[in-house]
Design an enzyme around this catalytic site. Structure first.
Site, mmCIF file in Angstrom:
data_model
loop_
_atom_site.group_PDB
_atom_site.id
_atom_site.type_symbol
_atom_site.label_atom_id
_atom_site.label_comp_id
_atom_site.label_asym_id
_atom_site.label_seq_id
_atom_site.Cartn_x
_atom_site.Cartn_y
_atom_site.Cartn_z
ATOM 1 N N LYS A 222 0.782 -1.308 0.079
ATOM 2 C CA LYS A 222 -0.031 -0.017 -0.075
ATOM 3 C C LYS A 222 0.931 1.311 0.057
ATOM 4 O O LYS A 222 0.743 2.033 -0.812
ATOM 5 C CB LYS A 222 -1.009 0.194 1.209
ATOM 6 C CG LYS A 222 -1.913 -1.100 1.145
ATOM 7 C CD LYS A 222 -2.902 -1.368 2.419
ATOM 8 C CE LYS A 222 -4.002 -2.603 2.340
ATOM 9 N NZ LYS A 222 -4.518 -2.771 3.420
ATOM 10 N N GLN B 43 -4.265 -1.725 9.775
ATOM 11 C CA GLN B 43 -4.333 -3.039 9.227
ATOM 12 C C GLN B 43 -4.882 -3.867 10.101
ATOM 13 O O GLN B 43 -4.637 -3.980 11.320
ATOM 14 C CB GLN B 43 -2.969 -3.301 8.689
ATOM 15 C CG GLN B 43 -2.822 -4.491 7.986
ATOM 16 C CD GLN B 43 -3.475 -4.625 6.653
ATOM 17 O OE1 GLN B 43 -3.623 -3.534 5.942
ATOM 18 N NE2 GLN B 43 -3.933 -5.637 5.979
ATOM 19 N N ASP C 104 -10.601 2.698 4.178
ATOM 20 C CA ASP C 104 -11.048 1.345 4.208
ATOM 21 C C ASP C 104 -12.543 1.206 4.154
ATOM 22 O O ASP C 104 -12.922 0.051 3.825
ATOM 23 C CB ASP C 104 -10.503 0.630 5.377
ATOM 24 C CG ASP C 104 -9.004 -0.246 5.204
ATOM 25 O OD1 ASP C 104 -9.196 -0.579 4.123
ATOM 26 O OD2 ASP C 104 -8.668 -0.303 6.249
HETATM 27 N N1 GUN Z 1 -6.734 -6.927 6.372
HETATM 28 C C1 GUN Z 1 -7.235 -7.771 5.295
HETATM 29 N N2 GUN Z 1 -7.894 -6.910 4.309
HETATM 30 C C2 GUN Z 1 -7.768 -5.740 4.833
HETATM 31 C C3 GUN Z 1 -8.099 -4.392 4.291
HETATM 32 O O1 GUN Z 1 -8.695 -4.081 3.359
HETATM 33 N N3 GUN Z 1 -7.796 -3.407 5.120
HETATM 34 C C4 GUN Z 1 -7.226 -3.607 6.440
HETATM 35 N N4 GUN Z 1 -7.264 -2.269 7.021
HETATM 36 N N5 GUN Z 1 -6.977 -4.659 6.869
HETATM 37 C C5 GUN Z 1 -7.156 -5.604 6.163
#
Ligand code: GUN
Length: 295
Positions: free
Chosen positions: A52, A96, A119
């Site tokens: 990311k 995350q 998100d």
């Molecule tokens: N863990 C697995 N997928 C995601 C996501 O799209 N965003 C976040 N913050 N954590 C995750």
């Protein structure tokens, strides 16, 4: 069988975003800024967060990675969230998941300002999404909808089966597919661990979205000819023939299904890269909604 190339599509969309950033952040305006918070040492999460952040750099965003040790307390993490909520130089941020067991994920999600929740996990954004109002869509479902759209896959009136009912994939994608929109207007069945005779549903499906976290679960004898398969699973399995000792496979058995389906997303290189791109799209949107409109 046609491959839905998430990697190539994600690169195309990133180029589109980069061009827009270049256009918007002239006149001495700062570029969009995404922050990511990573707590603990989970190796998969570390890879996702690194992707990311490096994607931000490639398209001209600013990015900040906040790394905290496994023993970080819930109160410490809430304080970081509060600071990011207040930081005028950050347009959007993510925490995350999964978080260490001693931290309540819901409490953290609720503390994030919905205006910075790129998100799309906060109930305010989730509720707006469910009602068809403008909202930051959760990244993985948003990426899947973009794939269906850009590959011109007909969704309207189709029989869509979603396997898995998580808050971040299964439940929101089932809502998006059934919404009165394009793509959308599908007839959706949401299957889960308590579903009886699961194969009765998968065999009737025109489109299957699978997000179970079980390697190679979906086989050719469970689907009909011409099915579209969107595989959200990313599972590490042992592969002694590889130097690393492991390989990544999806929840769908790619080899077994490849002759029978009309479209399929590979793992890796399918849904994963699209998730990152969706996050960048949401961040650009947050920048336009709040930074550009107020400066
Ligand atoms: N863990 C697995 N997928 C995601 C996501 O799209 N965003 C976040 N913050 N954590 C995750």
């Amino acid at each position: 069988m046609k491959l839905i190339d998430g990697k190539a599509l994600s690169n195309t969309i990133k180029e589109e975003i980069a061009a827009e950033v270049k256009r918007l952040s002239t006149n001495k305006k700062r570029p969009p800024h995404l922050a990511a918070v990573l707590v603990g040492e989970d190796p998969a999460s570390a890879v996702y967060v690194r992707n990311k952040v490096t994607s931000c750099e490639k398209i001209g965003f600013e990015s900040t990675l906040i790394k905290k040790r496994e023993t970080t307390t819930e109160e410490e993490l809430l304080e970081i969230v509060r600071e990011l909520n207040e930081d005028k130089d950050v347009d959007g941020f993510i925490v995350q998941l999964p978080l260490p067991k001693h931290i309540n994920e819901h409490k953290i999600t609720l503390a994030i300002d919905p205006a910075k929740d790129v998100d799309g996990f906060h109930p305010t954004n989730f509720g707006k999404m469910a009602q068809g109002l403008p909202a930051y869509l959760p990244a993985t479902p948003f990426g899947i909808m973009t794939m269906l759209d850009r590959y011109d896959i007909d969704v309207q009136g189709k029989n869509c089966v979603v396997l898995g009912r998580s808050n971040i994939v299964g439940t929101p994608i089932s809502i998006l597919l059934s919404r009165k929109a394009t793509p959308g207007n599908a007839t959706v069945t949401l299957c889960h661990s308590r579903t009886q005779n699961l194969e009765d549903y998968t065999r009737k499906a025109d489109i299957i979205v699978i997000a179970l976290g079980i390697p190679n679960y979906l086989k050719a004898d469970m689907v009909k000819d011409g099915v579209v398969i969107i595989d959200v699973g990313i599972n590490r399995i042992e592969a002694p023939e590889r130097k690393s000792g492991y390989k990544l496979v999806g929840d769908a058995d790619f080899e077994d299904l490849s002759e029978k389906c009309s479209f399929i997303t590979p793992v890796p290189g399918g849904v994963g890269p699209m998730t990152v791109t969706s996050l960048l799209s949401n961040t650009l949107q947050a920048y336009k909604d709040h930074f550009l409109t107020n400066s």
